[in-house]
Motif scaffolding. Structure first.
Motif, PDB file in Angstrom:
ATOM      1  N   GLY C 138       0.810  -1.208   0.000  1.00 25.96           N
ATOM      2  CA  GLY C 138       0.000   0.000   0.000  1.00 25.96           C
ATOM      3  C   GLY C 138       0.842   1.255   0.000  1.00 25.96           C
ATOM      4  N   VAL C 139       1.835   1.283   0.878  1.00 23.00           N
ATOM      5  CA  VAL C 139       2.581   2.523   1.098  1.00 23.00           C
ATOM      6  C   VAL C 139       3.497   2.849  -0.061  1.00 23.00           C
ATOM      7  CG1 VAL C 139       4.294   3.592   2.578  1.00 23.00           C
ATOM      8  CG2 VAL C 139       2.430   2.320   3.582  1.00 23.00           C
ATOM      9  N   THR C 140       4.113   1.825  -0.656  1.00 22.74           N
ATOM     10  CA  THR C 140       5.072   2.127  -1.719  1.00 22.74           C
ATOM     11  C   THR C 140       4.384   2.432  -3.039  1.00 22.74           C
ATOM     12  OG1 THR C 140       5.302  -0.236  -2.105  1.00 22.74           O
ATOM     13  CG2 THR C 140       7.004   0.813  -0.765  1.00 22.74           C
ATOM     14  N   SER C 141       3.028   2.451  -3.044  1.00 20.02           N
ATOM     15  CA  SER C 141       2.364   2.845  -4.283  1.00 20.02           C
ATOM     16  C   SER C 141       2.556   4.344  -4.532  1.00 20.02           C
ATOM     17  CB  SER C 141       0.878   2.482  -4.227  1.00 20.02           C
ATOM     18  OG  SER C 141       0.267   3.149  -3.146  1.00 20.02           O
ATOM     19  N   GLN C 142       2.908   5.098  -3.490  1.00 21.71           N
ATOM     20  CA  GLN C 142       3.270   6.496  -3.701  1.00 21.71           C
ATOM     21  C   GLN C 142       4.788   6.565  -3.777  1.00 21.71           C
ATOM     22  OE1 GLN C 142       0.773   6.252  -0.563  1.00 21.71           O
ATOM     23  NE2 GLN C 142       0.149   8.398  -0.615  1.00 21.71           N
ATOM     24  N   SER C 143       5.276   7.083  -4.928  1.00 20.70           N
ATOM     25  CA  SER C 143       6.705   6.931  -5.207  1.00 20.70           C
ATOM     26  C   SER C 143       7.574   7.679  -4.196  1.00 20.70           C
ATOM     27  CB  SER C 143       7.010   7.396  -6.626  1.00 20.70           C
ATOM     28  OG  SER C 143       6.680   8.769  -6.730  1.00 20.70           O
ATOM     29  N   GLU C 144       7.059   8.787  -3.620  1.00 22.12           N
ATOM     30  CA  GLU C 144       7.935   9.539  -2.704  1.00 22.12           C
ATOM     31  C   GLU C 144       8.164   8.769  -1.401  1.00 22.12           C
ATOM     32  OE1 GLU C 144       4.872  10.543  -3.417  1.00 22.12           O
ATOM     33  OE2 GLU C 144       3.827  11.327  -1.647  1.00 22.12           O
ATOM     34  N   ASN C 145       7.363   7.714  -1.194  1.00 22.09           N
ATOM     35  CA  ASN C 145       7.519   6.941   0.038  1.00 22.09           C
ATOM     36  C   ASN C 145       8.559   5.833  -0.081  1.00 22.09           C
ATOM     37  OD1 ASN C 145       5.650   8.346   1.445  1.00 22.09           O
ATOM     38  ND2 ASN C 145       3.951   6.968   0.971  1.00 22.09           N
ATOM     39  N   VAL C 146       8.945   5.514  -1.333  1.00 20.36           N
ATOM     40  CA  VAL C 146       9.697   4.284  -1.531  1.00 20.36           C
ATOM     41  C   VAL C 146      11.001   4.261  -0.735  1.00 20.36           C
ATOM     42  CG1 VAL C 146      10.918   2.897  -3.226  1.00 20.36           C
ATOM     43  CG2 VAL C 146       8.657   3.769  -3.750  1.00 20.36           C
ATOM     44  N   VAL C 147      11.801   5.335  -0.863  1.00 16.46           N
ATOM     45  CA  VAL C 147      13.113   5.316  -0.190  1.00 16.46           C
ATOM     46  C   VAL C 147      12.968   5.261   1.339  1.00 16.46           C
ATOM     47  CG1 VAL C 147      15.259   6.571   0.197  1.00 16.46           C
ATOM     48  CG2 VAL C 147      14.326   6.375  -2.107  1.00 16.46           C
ATOM     49  N   PRO C 148      12.200   6.179   1.943  1.00 15.04           N
ATOM     50  CA  PRO C 148      12.107   6.083   3.406  1.00 15.04           C
ATOM     51  C   PRO C 148      11.492   4.778   3.889  1.00 15.04           C
ATOM     52  CG  PRO C 148      10.733   7.887   2.572  1.00 15.04           C
ATOM     53  CD  PRO C 148      11.513   7.363   1.427  1.00 15.04           C
ATOM     54  N   VAL C 149      10.465   4.293   3.189  1.00 16.45           N
ATOM     55  CA  VAL C 149       9.805   3.077   3.656  1.00 16.45           C
ATOM     56  C   VAL C 149      10.730   1.873   3.531  1.00 16.45           C
ATOM     57  CG1 VAL C 149       8.000   1.419   3.081  1.00 16.45           C
ATOM     58  CG2 VAL C 149       7.444   3.819   3.354  1.00 16.45           C
ATOM     59  N   LEU C 150      11.398   1.759   2.382  1.00 19.54           N
ATOM     60  CA  LEU C 150      12.263   0.595   2.207  1.00 19.54           C
ATOM     61  C   LEU C 150      13.470   0.645   3.128  1.00 19.54           C
ATOM     62  CD1 LEU C 150      12.148  -0.346  -1.564  1.00 19.54           C
ATOM     63  CD2 LEU C 150      10.848  -1.226   0.362  1.00 19.54           C
ATOM     64  N   SER C 151      14.052   1.851   3.320  1.00 22.10           N
ATOM     65  CA  SER C 151      15.202   1.896   4.230  1.00 22.10           C
ATOM     66  C   SER C 151      14.744   1.598   5.649  1.00 22.10           C
ATOM     67  CB  SER C 151      15.935   3.228   4.142  1.00 22.10           C
ATOM     68  OG  SER C 151      15.038   4.295   4.255  1.00 22.10           O
ATOM     69  N   GLY C 152      13.553   2.077   5.999  1.00 20.61           N
ATOM     70  CA  GLY C 152      13.008   1.741   7.314  1.00 20.61           C
ATOM     71  C   GLY C 152      12.767   0.250   7.447  1.00 20.61           C
ATOM     72  N   ALA C 153      12.258  -0.341   6.359  1.00 18.03           N
ATOM     73  CA  ALA C 153      11.994  -1.784   6.394  1.00 18.03           C
ATOM     74  C   ALA C 153      13.288  -2.546   6.622  1.00 18.03           C
ATOM     75  CB  ALA C 153      11.343  -2.225   5.080  1.00 18.03           C
ATOM     76  N   VAL C 154      14.362  -2.115   5.939  1.00 12.71           N
ATOM     77  CA  VAL C 154      15.648  -2.812   6.107  1.00 12.71           C
ATOM     78  C   VAL C 154      16.134  -2.674   7.547  1.00 12.71           C
ATOM     79  CG1 VAL C 154      18.065  -2.828   5.430  1.00 12.71           C
ATOM     80  CG2 VAL C 154      16.299  -2.598   3.696  1.00 12.71           C
ATOM     81  N   ILE C 155      16.004  -1.471   8.111  1.00 11.76           N
ATOM     82  CA  ILE C 155      16.477  -1.280   9.491  1.00 11.76           C
ATOM     83  C   ILE C 155      15.637  -2.108  10.461  1.00 11.76           C
ATOM     84  CG2 ILE C 155      16.637   0.416  11.368  1.00 11.76           C
ATOM     85  CD1 ILE C 155      18.205   2.065   9.708  1.00 11.76           C
ATOM     86  N   GLY C 156      14.330  -2.072  10.290  1.00 12.42           N
ATOM     87  CA  GLY C 156      13.466  -2.852  11.185  1.00 12.42           C
ATOM     88  C   GLY C 156      13.751  -4.335  11.070  1.00 12.42           C
ATOM     89  N   ALA C 157      13.833  -4.819   9.812  1.00 11.89           N
ATOM     90  CA  ALA C 157      14.104  -6.238   9.597  1.00 11.89           C
ATOM     91  C   ALA C 157      15.486  -6.588  10.123  1.00 11.89           C
ATOM     92  CB  ALA C 157      14.004  -6.573   8.115  1.00 11.89           C
TER      93      ALA C 157
END
Lengths: 111, 436, 276
Positions: C138-157
């Protein structure tokens, strides 16, 4: 020991029946739009079970979450769902959308 | 098996990642709080400026930039507002910071009341915009930590490998040591942690060398010391036979006793002769088929004596091995078949290639070996009770198959005992590795 | 968006990673108790991971439909069903697997152990993974979210997985007896957590009655603090559980504690068999 377990089971089933008896709950609608809750402040009667109908008008999914209410539920984009809360004692119970917590914030006020 | 390398790499990387990421998170959060505070102060300053706007003239169309709105109220009358702000009040008439939802955005608001002019100033700023602005700045400092982790992982892997190199070197050193090589492990510049291991290994090797040396000397001495009296005994026996006549019963028993003793000693000596050290020295290419042929020729008379039909099939089959040892193996198997097959029985010898093995099989039509005995027949001095008392009369000492198993092991071959293709009897199959 | 993504991924992955670590250590220990006669390999984890990811993806696809079942409480019902099945396999692992019935059928015992572990991890991944997929999708469907969301995902994971690895090596560094005891205690907490989740979900769906809050430690240790989240993943900590949740949590823990597997660990059968 056996008696003790039986007592627990009895009281649990009594609880269950009593809750079914008072099943009629107040229904309140909450809309999610542009990652915001409308209304952001939901007033509910205290001491009564409340059926919260959440309608997600965004295309993206959202997760309704509240630590104070002890509730958590994913709502898919353009769908609706139902969450039962309470009976609550009077007070404020903040909730937020876990997927967009910066904007999707609100609280339940039990009066 | 647990891997030290994996343990070190995984646990170090996990610890590092955990601390780095938590630190990055902490950094992110405090930076964001700082940024929030900064934006709030700006909003306050903005309110102070807006408060001093001269509202007597035309104030419509003032814009404070993207995502910022203001309103000036005086006793519930809108004095002035920025373009795009709604007609009703955007915030409560209450001083301080707050959040508000309208126009499908969430806004951070600041309200100020000026008692002298009795004016309310309300300034709001879109939270998503200021948030994105702050986050982009803060993320710049978080991303390098993130992108560095694979590099750190690679570095840890190489450092751990470097650290484990002495251990690797020692284990390859030990691995490539030949079976007959009993020289101490020489390992210059080893790690202090490995010194004890090397010292202990070397002292074991030294003791082993001594023991082997003693054994070698013993078997050489024994060969000499035992053969000489037996030869003398045989000469005396021969002389005795001349004197009292060779059909005397006691004389015949004495003769067969001496012969058994000689056989036992020969077998014992061949068991000691085929040691791994010797084997490695004598190992070369052997044609097993030809070797079997030669052994059959040597033993042919004993097969003929018992009217046994012996058949050999096969083709040239090259293996790595020690000539003398293999001769002993084949002759032991053949004489066993000869002994345990009744008069007129059949013996089938074959050398053939099965899959990637060269299999020598000796099958007989004797009584066979019971399932439960099949493992024990390779034990030293074990003799099958099969055939009842008659077995006791067989010449032999119970070392033949022990020697076969021992020699097979030296050749990294496997010995299998099965039932034969005849109606009864057993089949011995020795599976050698094919020479590459 | 960054911090949300960190928290969400951390929460879901931490729970799965800790469970997997405990089960992997238990596999090792089972191998030491029974494994002299059969091979218990840790390769089951690969099957569980592959099946679990596929299952999570499927469940994320059908979540919108499922949530409309039973008058919009389908999600709670199906999730509690998933929890219930996990609970069943945990019981299988602690009651049936160690039973004497298998004493001369050791390979069946191995199959049962491995099947239970695969199912438990698989279901955990379906639960946690589908939520992650829904969020990221859902969140990465907005392109401006991709970098923060994915980097956050990597840190959380990354934090979640690191905790799992550290727990795994921490447990394996213990003596066999103590590793077994700690693992079984953690497994008992997992059982309790699952039971309390079932109660919470069914109360939310109004299938179970409301019961008052048993205690409130939100002031002492908020659930959304780092420690709170870690404790939630490890022992199912909740700041404001209902009475029914607390009761069921305790009852479910007893399932493991009174199970034969726990008795294997407590008098220290391993001490006799393994650490000679």
């Amino acid at each position: 020991m056996k008696n003790y377990i039986a007592t627990i089971l009895m009281s649990l089933s009594l609880l269950f029946v009593s809750s079914l008896a008072s099943a009629a709950a107040v229904e309140i609608e909450l809309v999610i739009k542009d990652h915001l809750f409308f209304p952001a402040e939901v007033e509910v009667p205290a001491g009564q079970k409340v059926k919260l109908r959440i309608i997600n008008q965004d295309p993206t999914p959202e997760e309704f979450e509240s630590y104070e209410l002890n509730r958590e539920k994913v709502i898919a984009g353009n769908r609706q769902t139902v969450i039962f809360i309470g009976p609550l004692s009077p007070g404020e119970y903040p909730f937020f959308g876990e997927f967009y917590p910066k904007t999707a914030q609100g609280k339940v006020i039990a009066k | 098996m647990r891997s030290i390398r994996l343990f070190l790499v995984a646990s170090i990387l996990a610890t590092l990642t955990l601390f780095n990421f938590v630190a990055a998170l902490q950094g992110y959060q405090s930076s964001m709080e700082e940024a929030e505070a900064l934006f709030d102060r700006q909003l306050e300053d903005l309110a102070a400026i807006v408060l001093n706007i001269d509202v007597s003239g035309e104030v419509e169309g003032i814009s404070l930039g993207n995502g910022i709105l203001f309103q000036i109220w005086q006793s519930s009358e809108l004095l002035a507002a920025s373009s795009g702000s709604p007609a009703e009040s955007i915030l409560e008439f209450e001083e301080g910071f707050s959040f508000v939802n309208f126009d499908s955005y969430r806004w951070r608001g600041f309200t100020q009341f000026n008692p002298s002019s009795q004016r309310w100033v309300m300034v709001v700023e879109r939270t998503d915009l200021r948030f994105i602005l702050a986050e982009n700045v803060v993320l710049e400092s978080v991303l390098p930590i993130l992108l560095g982790i694979p590099l750190v992982g690679l570095l840890i892997w190489s450092i751990v490998s470097l650290g484990l190199r002495p251990l690797d070197k020692l284990s390859t050193e030990l691995k490539k040591k030949q079976a007959h090589d009993l020289s101490p492990v020489v390992y210059e510049n080893s790690a202090r942690e490995l010194e004890q291991v090397i010292q202990s290994t070397n002292s074991f090797i030294l003791r082993l060398d001594e023991v082997l040396e003693r054994e070698k000397r013993f078997s050489a001495d024994a060969a000499h010391e035992l053969r000489t009296p037996i030869s003398a005994l045989k000469i005396q026996l021969h002389n005795l036979g001349e004197e009292i006549g060779s059909d005397h019963e006691s004389f015949q028993q004495l003769q067969s006793g001496v012969e058994r003793m000689q056989h036992l000693i020969e077998q014992l000596l061949s068991l000691y002769r085929t040691t791994p050290e010797k084997f490695a020295q004598n190992c070369h290419q052997v044609d097993l088929y030809q070797l079997v042929q030669e052994q059959i020729a040597q033993l042919y008379s004993s097969f003929e004596n018992r009217n046994q039909i012996l058949e050999l099939s096969g083709d040239e089959a090259l293996i790595e091995g020690d000539d003398f040892a293999l001769q002993t193996l084949v002759s032991n198997l053949l004489s066993n078949a000869n002994k345990y097959t009744p008069e007129g029985g059949k013996i089938l010898v074959s050398v053939c290639e099965i899959d990637s093995d060269i299999v020598l099989s000796v099958e007989d039509s004797g009584p066979g070996i019971a399932e439960e005995d099949r493992l024990r027949i390779f034990d030293r001095f074990y003799r099958s009770d099969l055939g009842g008392n008659s077995n006791r009369e067989m010449p032999g000492c119970g070392l033949g198959l022990t020697i076969v198993a021992h020699i097979a092991e030296l050749h990294q071959a496997r010995v299998v005992v099965e039932g034969s293709n005849f109606e009864s009897g057993s089949a011995f199959r020795v599976k050698f590795r094919k020479k590459k | 968006m960054f911090i949300n993504s960190v928290i969400l991924l951390l929460q879901e992955i931490l729970e799965a990673a800790l469970l997997i670590s405990v089960l992997l250590v238990i596999t090792n220990l089972f191998h030491d108790i029974w494994g002299r006669s059969f091979v218990l390999r840790k390769t089951w984890i690969f099957y569980a991971l592959i099946l679990g990811c596929a299952g999570a993806w499927l469940y994320a696809l059908v979540t919108p439909t499922v949530s409309e079942w039973f008058d919009y409480v389908g999600q709670e019902v199906v999730n509690s069903l998933i929890h219930l099945v996990s609970l069943g396999f945990l019981i299988l692992l602690s009651w049936v697997a160690p039973s004497n019935y298998f004493s001369d059928k050791t390979s069946q015992r191995a199959q049962l152990v491995i099947a239970s572990m695969v199912v438990i991890v698989l279901l955990a991944l379906v639960r946690e993974g589908s939520e992650i997929l829904l969020y990221l999708g859902g969140v990465t469907s907005q392109s401006e979210n991709v970098v923060p969301v994915l980097s956050g995902a990597v840190i959380g994971a990354g934090i979640g997985l690191s905790c799992g690895v550290i727990l795994y090596y921490g447990l394996t560094s213990l003596s066999h007896t103590w590793a077994f005891r700690v693992c079984l205690l953690l497994l008992a907490f997992v059982c309790g957590n699952i039971a309390s989740q079932i109660v919470m979900l069914l109360t939310q769906a109004d299938w179970l009655p409301y019961t008052a809050i048993a205690w409130d430690t939100a002031g002492l240790l908020p659930e959304n603090s780092i420690t709170g989240r870690l404790l939630y993943a490890l022992i199912g900590y909740e700041a404001t559980p209902s009475i029914l949740q607390a009761v069921c949590y305790g009852l479910a823990m007893l399932i493991i504690i009174f199970g034969p597997l726990f008795r294997l660990a407590w008098p220290g059968i391993l001490a006799k068999n393994v650490e000679q």
